[in-house]
Scaffold this active site. Structure first.
Site, PDB file in Angstrom:
ATOM      1  CG  HIS A   1      -5.346   3.935   1.375  1.00 26.31           C
ATOM      2  ND1 HIS A   1      -4.996   2.618   1.141  1.00 26.31           N
ATOM      3  CD2 HIS A   1      -6.636   4.049   0.972  1.00 26.31           C
ATOM      4  CE1 HIS A   1      -6.020   1.979   0.620  1.00 26.31           C
ATOM      5  NE2 HIS A   1      -7.036   2.814   0.508  1.00 26.31           N
TER       6      HIS A   1
ATOM      7  CG  ASP B   1      -2.280   0.590   0.980  1.00 26.21           C
ATOM      8  OD1 ASP B   1      -2.365   1.829   0.914  1.00 26.21           O
ATOM      9  OD2 ASP B   1      -3.256  -0.172   0.840  1.00 26.21           O
TER      10      ASP B   1
ATOM     11  CG  ASN C   1     -14.081   2.047  -3.359  1.00 29.76           C
ATOM     12  OD1 ASN C   1     -14.193   0.866  -3.055  1.00 29.76           O
ATOM     13  ND2 ASN C   1     -13.442   2.916  -2.598  1.00 29.76           N
TER      14      ASN C   1
END
Length: 536
Positions: free
Chosen positions: A217, A167, A299
């Protein structure tokens, strides 16, 4: 004797293009816009002039590159994966087409070097700091109740299991997670300063009007792993920048790094529109090593999950709210395996804070944490077995029948997951550590003492359909489950390739007739006095 439970800066300019896949989704996007929903971002980002290739064994990467006027600039040789830099002004798509021509026998596949993005970056959302939240709120949030995690954590916490988080950088000193983060084993692969921590640069690198919007994040993704599996170790691997973007090659190298550092689970809360054979190769290599890969569905609120969540070899996770209703932003489709909470989840943020965020990025690590609990109990499970068990134990969601084939098997149920396999079964996993070989096995219900046998593979043979003859073995006696969870390597154990290992549940005392219960793979075994050296 302990036998432990373990089983940029960019150097080329990028450009935004609209992908072929995005154009195919145009009708869906118009409908979403009319409905008043946020339009998903469908821009594809590429690394200028770069091509990712997989070669056949024995091919000379420099010779292949020179045939197309390219130069090899980096690679993962053990996987036959390389980056080629095309000549200035070259048409990359045309070069890729030529490389994928059947007449080219040295190249398995070629593709433009595309970039991944955090799903929330595409959705243009950021975490909202909750200044009143406490660690108690974090540990007891409704999302954990939705997946029945609290009861399961009374028995299993993911201890001895390593979850790699690929990430953005993450805060490593947060009091809720700092003791579980493997700070010195992680990696910065995103051309940063070498740290796995957050790396703001106060520059709007992607030109979207926001600066460093994805900075925390990775911290929140790590927090969700820890919320589900507070005892698991977390391997931080930075493959995305503070804007939430990262190159495909960084992700592939991140998977390699995770494997090399002993990861049991890899979480990918990132995605892109196009499939990548390059990344699929890396995922396949992880699976060969028994690593479970979990990916966020995306998303975009469309019926096509992001890649790699649409890859059948990963665990694909969509999002629901705490009432198990489909999150309005989640992508969906027949490729989804299951859902998990991803609406207003509470996770770690900054040095000691907590924030709430919506996204499939947080449903995925909750699932990865659940997998860690399962692998603590059954460390020898294969990735396909894990995925099947997640589906088999999923609880019904609250969505209508029109979603029955689009959101997987249901919503994650952690309590059911860790109790689904029969309590008489045990499984083994070996890993090499600096001090020697670590042997992990799952406990058997009702047993507190085990004996571990090791012997030469050459002497191992089956007798009939259910029994196994170990041949001459050395038995290591009276290993309790408490000792087995210490994760300490034992230098006296040989490497996995030199020996087999077999675990017995010790049903009676050693002086009571040498009786044993079921062993690994559920094969019955009764030891005799001559089986062990030294004898039991």
């Amino acid at each position: 004797m302990n036998h432990a439970f373990t089983t940029s800066r960019r150097d080329h300019r990028t450009r935004d293009t609209i992908s072929r896949r995005a154009r195919r989704l145009g009708t869906v996007l118009v409908l979403l816009l009319v409905a008043g929903l946020a339009l998903p971002v469908l821009a594809e980002r590429r690394v200028d002039r770069e091509i990712l290739v997989e070669l056949i064994p024995g091919a000379d990467p420099d010779a292949v590159a020179q045939r197309y006027g390219c130069t090899v600039i980096d690679g993962i040789p053990q996987w036959l994966l390389y980056i080629l830099l095309a000549p200035e002004g070259a048409d990359v798509d045309q070069l890729v087409a030529q490389m994928n021509d059947p007449a080219e026998t040295d190249i398995v596949s070629a593709e433009p070097h595309r970039e991944f993005e955090n799903p929330e970056g595409g959705q243009r959302t950021i975490g909202e700091l909750d200044r009143n939240a406490t660690i108690g709120d974090f540990r007891n949030q409704p999302a954990l109740g939705t997946v029945n995690a609290n009861g399961a954590q009374q028995q299993y916490t993911g201890r001895g299991v390593v979850v790699a988080v690929l990430d953005t950088g993450q805060t490593t000193q947060h009091p809720a997670t700092s003791e579980r983060i493997m700070k010195h084993s992680g990696a910065d692969l995103a051309q940063g300063n070498g740290s796995v921590g957050v790396q703001p640069n106060a520059v709007d690198d992607d030109g979207d009007g926001d600066v460093d919007e994805m900075l925390e994040h990775g911290s929140m993704v790590t927090g969700m792993v820890n919320a589900a599996a507070p005892g698991a170790r977390i391997l931080p691997i930075r493959v995305l920048d503070s804007e939430g973007w990262g190159r495909g090659f960084w992700v592939a190298k991140g998977i390699l790094h995770a494997i090399s550092r002993g990861a049991d689970v890899i979480n990918l809360s990132l995605g892109m529109l196009e499939k990548s054979n390059f990344i699929s190769k890396a995922i396949n290599e992880a699976r060969k090593q028994g690593v479970v890969v979990v990916a966020a569905a995306g998303n975009r609120n469309i019926g096509t999950p992001d890649y790699p969540a649409d890859d059948s070899k990963v665990v694909s996770v969509a999002a629901v709210d705490d009432a198990k209703l489909r999150a309005p932003f989640t992508s969906y489709g027949s490729e989804i395996d299951l859902t998990a909470p991803g609406v207003q989840v509470l996770s770690t943020y900054g040095a000691d804070g907590y924030a709430r965020w919506d996204g499939t990025s947080f449903a995925a690590p909750m699932t990865a944490g659940a997998v860690a609990l399962l692998l603590e109990r059954y460390p020898g499970l294969k990735p396909d077995e894990v995925r099947d068990l997640l589906a088999a134990t999923a609880q019904p969601d609250a969505n209508g029948p029109e979603w029955s084939d689009l959101l997987g098997a249901g919503t994650l149920d952690v309590a059911a997951l860790v109790t689904v396999v029969t309590g008489d079964r045990t499984s083994l996993k070996l890993s090499e550590q600096p001090g020697g070989t670590v042997v992990r096995w799952s406990p058997v219900d009702g047993a507190t003492v085990y004996d571990l046998a090791r012997g030469d593979v050459a002497n191992l043979r089956h007798v009939g359909l259910t029994d196994i003859d170990l041949g001459p073995v050395t038995c290591l006696r009276d290993d309790t489950t408490t000792l087995d969870t210490l994760a300490n390597p034992d230098p006296t154990l040989p490497a996995p390739g030199q020996a087999f290992f077999y675990v017995f549940r010790d049903d009676t005392s050693e002086s009571g007739g040498l009786a044993y219960g079921q062993g690994s793979d559920s094969r019955y075994r009764t030891a005799s006095g001559g089986d062990c050296n030294p004898p039991l």
